[in-house]
Write a protein that holds these residues in place. Structure first.
Motif, PDB file in Angstrom:
ATOM      1  N   ARG A  86      36.351  42.517  44.404  1.00  0.00           N
ATOM      2  CA  ARG A  86      37.724  43.387  44.299  1.00  0.00           C
ATOM      3  C   ARG A  86      37.480  44.844  44.311  1.00  0.00           C
ATOM      4  NH1 ARG A  86      40.764  41.088  39.173  1.00  0.00           N
ATOM      5  NH2 ARG A  86      40.540  38.642  39.665  1.00  0.00           N
ATOM      6  N   LEU A  87      36.200  45.123  44.204  1.00  0.00           N
ATOM      7  CA  LEU A  87      36.040  46.645  44.319  1.00  0.00           C
ATOM      8  C   LEU A  87      35.165  46.861  45.549  1.00  0.00           C
ATOM      9  CD1 LEU A  87      34.045  47.432  40.999  1.00  0.00           C
ATOM     10  CD2 LEU A  87      36.430  47.966  41.830  1.00  0.00           C
ATOM     11  N   LYS A 123      38.364  43.908  31.291  1.00  0.00           N
ATOM     12  CA  LYS A 123      38.856  44.097  32.828  1.00  0.00           C
ATOM     13  C   LYS A 123      37.900  43.322  33.620  1.00  0.00           C
ATOM     14  CE  LYS A 123      39.968  48.900  32.149  1.00  0.00           C
ATOM     15  NZ  LYS A 123      39.963  49.980  32.614  1.00  0.00           N
ATOM     16  N   GLU A 143      37.016  44.133  36.658  1.00  0.00           N
ATOM     17  CA  GLU A 143      36.113  45.079  37.556  1.00  0.00           C
ATOM     18  C   GLU A 143      35.025  45.505  36.874  1.00  0.00           C
ATOM     19  OE1 GLU A 143      40.207  44.913  39.012  1.00  0.00           O
ATOM     20  OE2 GLU A 143      39.656  45.991  37.188  1.00  0.00           O
ATOM     21  N   GLU A 184      32.282  42.940  37.267  1.00  0.00           N
ATOM     22  CA  GLU A 184      31.823  42.674  38.623  1.00  0.00           C
ATOM     23  C   GLU A 184      30.953  43.853  38.990  1.00  0.00           C
ATOM     24  OE1 GLU A 184      34.928  42.648  41.288  1.00  0.00           O
ATOM     25  OE2 GLU A 184      33.689  43.186  42.959  1.00  0.00           O
ATOM     26  N   ASP A 216      31.245  51.690  42.058  1.00  0.00           N
ATOM     27  CA  ASP A 216      31.888  50.902  41.352  1.00  0.00           C
ATOM     28  C   ASP A 216      31.373  50.968  39.977  1.00  0.00           C
ATOM     29  OD1 ASP A 216      30.701  47.979  43.553  1.00  0.00           O
ATOM     30  OD2 ASP A 216      32.240  49.674  43.839  1.00  0.00           O
ATOM     31  N   ALA A 269      33.942  51.893  36.771  1.00  0.00           N
ATOM     32  CA  ALA A 269      34.138  51.055  35.634  1.00  0.00           C
ATOM     33  C   ALA A 269      33.701  51.323  34.251  1.00  0.00           C
ATOM     34  CB  ALA A 269      33.620  49.799  36.016  1.00  0.00           C
TER      35      ALA A 269
END
Lengths: 153, 115, 638
Positions: B112-113, C160, C162, C165, C239, C243
């Motif tokens: 998703r990122l 969350k 994200e 990930e 990322d 996050a």
């Protein structure tokens, strides 16, 4: 199908009963004899932490929750880390550098169990930290498994 | 250093990198990370080898042989094994959480990122 | 007593982590008090080291457990604090102290705060330990602790998706980087049978650079490049920065980056002493230039506040690396000054982003707008940070960027090499694009129209504003008094980089150093040939296999598939012919540079496809970078 599961439970439970004291005693032996034979803090700590896994395998999740107290394990872990740093700071209090073995002559002769100064105590605190840490980690993983099993049932 | 140890460790490292780069299942990526660590540990232990040396342990009264293999790489390998165990534990807990959130372990879908 | 100060400063941070875990169950304020005390004590102890080390030029060398070298061979773990280490140590302790004060109020809405503070202090302690140590394996252990703590903090908000990930990708790519550093350490140990940095410097001074040493060097450069987020190993950084909680993002951009830069400086300048070769200078300047350029062009196309700040952080590290790669006194001064300034203004910008997130609950630039009426102090401080990063006088960005421009230009005059003029031009263009990007961000977040859902956004609490005011004041001071900063902080560090002899002399004793630098010391030959095979040729074989493997994987030979691309289609820019493809289109302040983005569509689409979010491709980029650096070192460096 029921008959199969019952037999499996009895076998695993008996094996867990047999191996648990062995794990505890052997692990403590490896921790305490770290300065005399191969082994030491980390290795012995992992062997003792296997006792937690054995309890879970033999008895299931409810018994494990009743036997082991999570809060106590968490606090013992931090206490063991502080103990390790405290023994390392002893060197500075006695005038030498950090982590100096300042109790080497005050304990027994070389080759005995209770000897070699701060190495013995640091070994013990490392072993204590590892066994509480890995035990706590295993307990958290078992908690996760229980939720997933409940969802799938 | 022995030839077989050396060759085995290089094979392990390359296989581990292959698993990280080409496998799509998140579990297989974690296994690849473990393989790279074990390959390096093997190379580290065999870096201290000396022919005709024995285990570096002092048994003060009953010692006969004093030619040890190098004990420093053995201490370094212990630290490295601990670090490898911690990496595996952390990675596995993250994989469990990914399965919870995304419902799949395929890395082509866990993205998703991007951008 | 000054001898013991470095180790006490490191241990106080670790002890603070564990004590706060033990006593924090009683009450929140007791835990916050312990954290404040621990970070404050560490800051005070590091400041006490300022006078002996920086002003009087003394280098503190400390052997743990009093294991001093026996017959000129180092057997213990040593700490060595010279001016370069203290420079980075000051940056680390100041950032950690301000981050801790900010997170008292910022994290009050989350649960699980006890775990947050423990991991926060471990991150702080590990980076401080990394810059103070003088032992090769200790550097690897500290970097591993730093990676774990960073991954743990990235995954902190695990409700969350994200965060999880981003943490997984950071763990995979970071673990590859650490394994490369460990492999380099192993090969170095097998060559020299010692792990002490000073002794390896001395032994390398007279030894021939065999292929094995070049192999270890390439691996360690690759490993530290992953840690410092240099292109093309930068792909997990945006990322992770986006996050993590904002107080932690400030730590990431402030000290985690700098740890990678410090590792590279210590390795390339002091241990291997190879920066007088033009080919090595070219390697670092090349890496720095493409980092600068790609960082800022990607930042122009982002629509998330913290991701945009992360790309700017990558591009500023490119500045630092370019300036350091020049290896002249002017270049090194500019590089170190820019590292200090980057921590200050980037920390301020991330704290402002955190304040916006705390008040409004979102960081999407398309949804924010007009917050300057509601949060005037935050808007003012953000403007200070934006001016500082773009290099506008009287703030500190101006001084360091001017030094970088002057350094590259002077280098091209010195060596009559027009390539360095090209670097100056790229640096100027990047600076202009940074300013443009920040105009866009300021316009879309703070000015413009206030959306309805943010009507009751209000100013952040006082304890969150204090660190921001302190950082803004430091930005202003570092900009107004550059000569004082250079004289007291930067010049001793630069001189410490250039004089490796001092480093060796203090650690191992003066006679050893003179013996090394006048005669040579034979490395005791532990015979590898005993087993009958020559390991050098096998290592070269490994290098060749790694390069071939990377080439095959890059061209898609392993599992041929089409590159999975990122989706970006938006109907708001289509020509209005008849009817619209989308229901609702909203031209936000974020679309300020739409024309530029539209004309350079090909470049932006290629870059978006490269950042496609698949972790396997990220790992491939790291491995291919290492392979290319290894190829370069074997072929071109004498």
């Amino acid at each position: 199908m029921d008959k199969n599961i019952k037999v499996k439970n009895v076998i695993v439970k008996t094996a867990a009963d047999f191996f648990m004291p062995i794990a505890l005693i052997f692990g403590l032996y490896v921790i305490l004899h770290g300065h005399l034979s191969p082994g030491g803090g980390f290795q012995g700590g992992v062997i003792v932490a296997a006792a937690v896994v054995l309890v879970y395998l033999g008895y299931g999740h409810e018994t494990t929750e009743n036997v082991f107290n999570e809060n106590l394990l968490k606090k013992s872990e931090t206490f063991a880390a502080i103990m390790y740093a405290g023994f390392a700071f002893l060197g500075i209090f006695y005038g030498a550098n950090f982590c100096r073995n300042v109790l080497a002559d005050k304990m027994g002769a070389a080759g005995e169990l209770f000897s070699s100064g701060t190495i013995f105590w640091m070994n013990f605190s490392v072993g204590f930290k590892v066994l509480t840490g890995i035990g706590f980690l295993s307990l958290i993983f078992f908690g996760l498994l229980k939720e997933k099993n409940n969802e799938s049932k | 250093m022995l030839l077989e140890n050396y060759l085995c460790s290089i094979v392990l490292i390359v296989l581990g990198l292959y698993a990280i780069i080409t496998k799509k299942n998140a579990f297989k990526i974690v296994i690849g990370m473990g393989l790279v660590d074990y390959g390096i540990n093997l190379m580290l232990v065999s870096a201290g080898f000396r022919v005709n040396g024995t285990a570096p342990i002092f048994d003060a009264p009953t010692q006969t042989q004093y030619f040890f293999v190098d004990p420093v790489p053995q201490a370094l390998t212990l630290t490295s094994i601990v670090i490898g165990a911690c990496v595996t534990a952390l990675a596995l807990s993250l994989v469990v959480k990914i399965k919870e959130h995304y419902g799949t372990l395929d890395t082509d879908k866990v993205r998703r990122l991007n951008g | 007593m000054t001898n013991h100060l470095p180790i006490i400063a490191i241990q106080v941070l670790f002890l603070g982590a564990f004590i706060s875990g033990l006593v924090g169950y009683k009450s929140n304020s007791l835990r916050k008090f312990v954290i404040f005390l621990a970070t404050g004590t560490s800051l005070v102890l590091t400041l006490m080291l300022f006078k002996p080390v920086m002003m009087e030029g003394q280098i503190i060398s400390y052997w743990m457990g009093n294991w001093v070298p026996v017959s000129d061979w180092a057997i213990g773990i040593g700490l060595e604090v010279d001016q370069l280490s203290l420079f980075f140590g000051l940056i680390v302790t100041v950032t950690v102290f301000l981050g801790a004060i900010y997170s008292f109020k910022y994290m009050s809405k989350d649960n699980g705060q006890d775990k947050y503070y423990v991991v926060f202090m471990m991150l702080a302690g590990s980076v401080l330990g990394f810059v103070f140590t003088g032992d090769l394996f200790n550097m690897y252990v500290m970097i591993e602790i730093m990676t774990f703590a960073a991954v743990g903090l990235t995954a902190f908000r695990n409700h969350k998706a994200e965060s999880i990930e981003a943490a997984f990708k950071y763990l995979v790519v970071g673990s590859i980087g650490s394994s490369l550093i460990l492999l380099g350490t192993v090969v170095m140990y097998a060559q020299f049978k010692t792990l002490n940095l000073a002794q390896i410097t001395a032994l390398l001074n007279n030894a021939q650079h065999t292929p094995v040493i070049l192999f270890a060097f390439a691996l360690m450069i690759g490993g530290y490049a992953v840690k410092a987020f240099i292109v093309p190993c930068h792909v997990v950084a945006p990322d992770a920065y986006a996050a993590a909680p904002s107080s932690v993002s400030m730590l990431f951009s402030g000290i985690v980056n700098k740890a990678g830069i410090y590792g590279m400086i210590r390795l390339v300048f002091v241990v291997f002493a190879s920066m007088n070769l033009p080919s090595m200078q070219f390697l670092l300047v090349f890496l720095g230039t493409i980092t600068m350029f790609i960082g800022v062009t990607m930042a122009l196309a982002q629509s998330d506040f913290k991701r945009l700040l992360a790309f700017h952080s990558i591009s500023q590290i490119g500045y630092v690396l370019t300036a350091i790669g020049l290896s002249t006194i002017l270049g090194l001064t500019g590089g170190l000054y820019h590292a200090l300034n980057h921590t200050l203004f980037k920390g301020l910008l991330f704290l402002c982003a955190g304040a916006v997130l705390y008040s409004t609950g979102t960081t999407d630039l398309n949804k924010l707008g007009g917050l300057a009426k509601k949060m005037p102090q935050t808007a003012g401080l953000f403007l200070v940070g934006a001016f500082a990063i773009s290099g506008i006088p009287p703030f500190n960005g101006f001084v360091s960027k001017w030094l970088v421009y002057q350094g590259t230009f002077a280098k091209s005059m010195e060596t009559n090499n027009p390539g360095y003029v090209f670097v100056t031009i790229v640096a100027l263009i990047v600076s202009v694009m940074t300013l443009a990007s920040f105009i866009k961000v300021t316009q879309s977040v703070f000015f413009g129209q206030l959306p309805k859902e943010f009507e009751n956004a209000e100013e952040v609490p006082l304890s969150m504003r204090i660190p921001m005011w302190i950082l803004a004041a430091l930005c202003l001071v570092a900009g107004i008094l550059p000569t004082a900063v250079i004289d007291y902080l930067i010049k001793p560090a630069v001189l410490a980089i250039k004089s490796a002899g001092n480093y060796v002399a203090v650690m191992m004793g003066q006679e050893y150093a003179t013996k090394i630098y006048t005669e040579g010391i034979a490395i005791p030959k532990y015979d590898y040939a005993m087993a009958g095979w020559n390991p050098t040729s096998w290592l070269i074989l490994f290098g060749v296999l790694l390069i071939a493997f990377a080439l095959v994987a890059l061209t898609g030979g392993f599992n041929p598939r089409h590159i999975v691309g990122a989706e970006n289609n938006n109907a708001k820019f289509d020509v209005f012919f008849s009817g619209e493809a989308a229901e609702h289109s909203h031209v936000a302040g974020n679309d300020l540079f739409w024309g530029l983005k539209h004309n350079l569509k090909g470049y932006f689409h290629f870059m978006h496809d490269v950042h496609n979010g698949v972790v396997n491709d990220y790992a491939l980029m790291v491995v291919s970078t290492t392979a290319l650096v290894m190829l370069y070192l074997f072929l071109l460096v004498k």
